[in-house]
Scaffold this active site. Structure first.
Site, PDB file in Angstrom:
ATOM      1  N   ARG A   1     -23.968 107.243  -0.972  1.00 40.80           N
ATOM      2  CA  ARG A   1     -23.180 107.644   0.196  1.00 40.80           C
ATOM      3  C   ARG A   1     -24.033 107.583   1.462  1.00 40.80           C
ATOM      4  O   ARG A   1     -25.255 107.676   1.411  1.00 40.80           O
ATOM      5  CB  ARG A   1     -22.599 109.045   0.022  1.00 40.80           C
TER       6      ARG A   1
ATOM      7  N   GLU B   1     -18.271 117.736   6.095  1.00 41.21           N
ATOM      8  CA  GLU B   1     -19.509 118.166   6.768  1.00 41.21           C
ATOM      9  C   GLU B   1     -19.803 117.278   7.980  1.00 41.21           C
ATOM     10  O   GLU B   1     -20.193 117.747   9.048  1.00 41.21           O
ATOM     11  CB  GLU B   1     -20.666 118.117   5.759  1.00 41.21           C
TER      12      GLU B   1
ATOM     13  N   ARG C   1     -18.053 110.255   5.846  1.00 43.29           N
ATOM     14  CA  ARG C   1     -18.941 109.980   4.714  1.00 43.29           C
ATOM     15  C   ARG C   1     -18.381 108.749   4.008  1.00 43.29           C
ATOM     16  O   ARG C   1     -17.197 108.745   3.633  1.00 43.29           O
ATOM     17  CB  ARG C   1     -18.963 111.147   3.718  1.00 43.29           C
TER      18      ARG C   1
ATOM     19  N   CYS D   1     -26.274 118.064   9.511  1.00 45.10           N
ATOM     20  CA  CYS D   1     -27.410 118.713   8.843  1.00 45.10           C
ATOM     21  C   CYS D   1     -28.665 117.853   9.017  1.00 45.10           C
ATOM     22  O   CYS D   1     -28.611 116.636   8.812  1.00 45.10           O
ATOM     23  CB  CYS D   1     -27.099 118.889   7.354  1.00 45.10           C
TER      24      CYS D   1
ATOM     25  N   THR E   1     -31.086 117.387   7.165  1.00 46.54           N
ATOM     26  CA  THR E   1     -31.547 116.705   5.947  1.00 46.54           C
ATOM     27  C   THR E   1     -30.903 115.326   5.805  1.00 46.54           C
ATOM     28  O   THR E   1     -31.350 114.515   5.003  1.00 46.54           O
ATOM     29  CB  THR E   1     -31.207 117.523   4.670  1.00 46.54           C
TER      30      THR E   1
ATOM     31  N   ARG F   1     -27.787 108.865   0.511  1.00 46.55           N
ATOM     32  CA  ARG F   1     -28.131 109.588  -0.727  1.00 46.55           C
ATOM     33  C   ARG F   1     -27.628 108.742  -1.879  1.00 46.55           C
ATOM     34  O   ARG F   1     -26.427 108.594  -2.091  1.00 46.55           O
ATOM     35  CB  ARG F   1     -27.511 110.987  -0.772  1.00 46.55           C
TER      36      ARG F   1
ATOM     37  N   ARG G   1     -30.442 117.834  -8.682  1.00 49.26           N
ATOM     38  CA  ARG G   1     -29.341 118.789  -8.498  1.00 49.26           C
ATOM     39  C   ARG G   1     -28.613 118.975  -9.825  1.00 49.26           C
ATOM     40  O   ARG G   1     -28.774 118.182 -10.744  1.00 49.26           O
ATOM     41  CB  ARG G   1     -28.304 118.257  -7.492  1.00 49.26           C
TER      42      ARG G   1
ATOM     43  N   GLU H   1     -25.490 120.449  -5.297  1.00 46.88           N
ATOM     44  CA  GLU H   1     -26.534 121.429  -5.021  1.00 46.88           C
ATOM     45  C   GLU H   1     -26.102 122.815  -5.494  1.00 46.88           C
ATOM     46  O   GLU H   1     -24.924 123.170  -5.390  1.00 46.88           O
ATOM     47  CB  GLU H   1     -26.803 121.472  -3.515  1.00 46.88           C
TER      48      GLU H   1
HETATM   49  N1  LIG Z   1     -24.119 109.779  -9.411  1.00 43.63           N
HETATM   50  C1  LIG Z   1     -22.958 110.416  -9.351  1.00 43.63           C
HETATM   51  N2  LIG Z   1     -21.928 110.066 -10.152  1.00 43.63           N
HETATM   52  C2  LIG Z   1     -20.729 110.695 -10.083  1.00 43.63           C
HETATM   53  N3  LIG Z   1     -20.465 111.694  -9.220  1.00 43.63           N
HETATM   54  C3  LIG Z   1     -21.449 112.094  -8.404  1.00 43.63           C
HETATM   55  C4  LIG Z   1     -22.736 111.482  -8.420  1.00 43.63           C
HETATM   56  N4  LIG Z   1     -23.512 112.107  -7.488  1.00 43.63           N
HETATM   57  C5  LIG Z   1     -22.742 113.059  -6.932  1.00 43.63           C
HETATM   58  N5  LIG Z   1     -21.509 113.064  -7.475  1.00 43.63           N
HETATM   59  C6  LIG Z   1     -20.385 113.959  -7.166  1.00 43.63           C
HETATM   60  O1  LIG Z   1     -20.114 113.869  -5.775  1.00 43.63           O
HETATM   61  C7  LIG Z   1     -19.614 115.114  -5.296  1.00 43.63           C
HETATM   62  C8  LIG Z   1     -20.361 115.529  -4.054  1.00 43.63           C
HETATM   63  O2  LIG Z   1     -21.683 115.840  -4.379  1.00 43.63           O
HETATM   64  P1  LIG Z   1     -22.671 116.639  -3.401  1.00 43.63           P
HETATM   65  O3  LIG Z   1     -21.880 117.538  -2.515  1.00 43.63           O
HETATM   66  O4  LIG Z   1     -23.771 117.210  -4.225  1.00 43.63           O
HETATM   67  O5  LIG Z   1     -23.367 115.507  -2.547  1.00 43.63           O
HETATM   68  P2  LIG Z   1     -23.040 114.729  -1.221  1.00 43.63           P
HETATM   69  O6  LIG Z   1     -21.580 114.390  -1.132  1.00 43.63           O
HETATM   70  O7  LIG Z   1     -23.974 113.582  -1.227  1.00 43.63           O
HETATM   71  O8  LIG Z   1     -23.307 115.690  -0.022  1.00 43.63           O
HETATM   72  P3  LIG Z   1     -24.438 116.748   0.372  1.00 43.63           P
HETATM   73  O9  LIG Z   1     -25.758 116.123   0.071  1.00 43.63           O
HETATM   74  O10 LIG Z   1     -24.184 116.973   1.815  1.00 43.63           O
HETATM   75  O11 LIG Z   1     -24.153 117.959  -0.491  1.00 43.63           O
HETATM   76  C9  LIG Z   1     -19.770 116.101  -6.446  1.00 43.63           C
HETATM   77  O12 LIG Z   1     -18.507 116.253  -7.068  1.00 43.63           O
HETATM   78  C10 LIG Z   1     -20.727 115.429  -7.396  1.00 43.63           C
HETATM   79  O13 LIG Z   1     -20.522 115.787  -8.736  1.00 43.63           O
END
Ligand SMILES: Nc1ncnc2c1ncn2[C@@H]1O[C@H](COP(=O)(O)OP(=O)(O)OP(=O)(O)O)[C@@H](O)[C@H]1O
Length: 321
Positions: free
Chosen positions: A85, A184, A188, A230, A232, A239, A268, A273
């Site tokens: 993402r 957030e 995204r 944020c 980070t 990510r 995580r 997280e």
């Molecule tokens: N490799 C992956 N495969 C499937 N689902 C994933 C994977 N990585 C993250 N997810 C899912 O994506 C959703 C969002 O995850 P999470 O909030 O931790 O991260 P993010 O969207 O990158 O944002 P942030 O880092 O701001 O928290 C969660 O439901 C998580 O289970």
């Protein structure tokens, strides 16, 4: 106070004051906050992004090619799924705590327009959160496709005001490409699929974000790169994560976390997280996003995950002896 939106230091640190368990506990209420409150943001940025000093400059965008990253787990022994993402903010708008109800609606309207132009594997439909059935919302959340919405850290950062106004999700037909609107960050862009084909997932995300960039102008700072709510997520905002099972390695938690740290990886729980590793499945991703290009961030993750898988195989060889 920041020049344009008059945000204060309290607006930045409110979340950390309320939530002592926060990982970082500070957010930028508007793009100007990173300069106005540089004294508090810069050391946090340097610490999180491992050594990005206040004198350093984030490099220009360079996505490179997904085809440079071979499948991390061709035999499908370790990796359940892969996700990449990135985040974008639309120029001319502040971040959550300063957004009015009108701003949320205007942003959603602006972002929805280029989504109609997405084609081939990216083609899909946009759903306004406020018009969605609660069962459908829950199904998407459970499938890891949609944000949870009740994040206590975002709530205490004043990021959930007027919920669900202006929030929504775009999903392609195969549920392998998703765009979150006004969670957030303003935007995204997310690509994901089962298995370990990082290159294919990354390529899909690149095509998506580049397509949006044809019609939207994103907030970018000459020194910090892409601007996000944020700190980070600043810089390349990437990510790249895998959901992965490494039972032997993870049985010695200290060694496992040390090895992850050595490769600049973040560990995580399965649901993100602060969550648990359900069924021994961890979410492991690159941690640093500043001072390195998009391509370098994904390469760092690819190299690190390969090293963890190799360490798991080594443990397995030891137990067989
Ligand atoms: N490799 C992956 N495969 C499937 N689902 C994933 C994977 N990585 C993250 N997810 C899912 O994506 C959703 C969002 O995850 P999470 O909030 O931790 O991260 P993010 O969207 O990158 O944002 P942030 O880092 O701001 O928290 C969660 O439901 C998580 O289970």
């Amino acid at each position: 106070m920041t020049p344009k939106y008059c945000s204060t230091l309290l607006d930045c640190i409110r979340s950390g004051l309320c939530r002592h368990e926060s990982g970082v506990g500070i957010y930028a209420p508007d793009p100007g906050a990173y300069k106005t409150f540089a004294e508090i943001f810069d050391p946090i940025i340097e610490s999180y992004h491992t050594g990005f000093k206040h004198t350093d400059k984030h490099p220009a965008t360079c996505f490179g090619y997904g085809s440079d990253f071979p499948n991390l787990d061709p035999e499908q022994k370790f990796i359940v799924s892969t996700r990449v993402r990135c985040a974008r903010s639309v120029e001319g708008f502040p971040f959550n705590p300063c957004l009015t109800k009108r701003n949320y609606k205007d942003l959603e309207c602006l972002i929805k327009k280029p989504l109609r132009a997405l084609c081939n594997e990216h083609a899909g439909s946009y759903h306004t959160l406020g018009c969605m059935d609660s069962d459908d919302i829950q199904k998407l959340v459970d499938a890891g496709l949609l944000f949870k919405g009740k994040n206590r850290f975002l709530k205490s950062a004043n990021a959930l005001r007027y919920w669900p106004t202006g929030r929504g999700i775009f999903i392609n037909k195969t549920c392998t490409f998703v765009i979150w609107v006004n969670e957030e960050d303003h935007i995204r862009v997310i690509a994901l699929e089962k298995g370990g084909d990082l290159g294919r997932v990354y390529e899909r995300m690149i095509v998506g974000v580049e397509s949006l960039a044809h019609s939207l102008k994103f907030s970018r700072d000459a020194r910090l790169g892409n601007l996000t709510f944020c700190p980070t997520n600043l810089g390349c905002t990437i990510r790249a994560s895998v959901h992965i099972k490494l039972p032997l390695l993870a049985s010695n938690r200290r060694n496992f976390l040390e090895l992850a740290k050595k490769h600049h990886l973040q560990v995580r729980g399965t649901l993100g997280e602060y969550s648990q590793a359900l069924g021994g499945i961890y979410d492991i991703s690159n941690k640093r996003r500043m001072g390195l290009t998009e391509y370098e961030a994904v390469a760092e993750m690819h190299k690190g995950i390969s090293a963890l898988i190799e360490a798991e195989c080594e443990e397995s060889r030891k137990t067989r002896k």
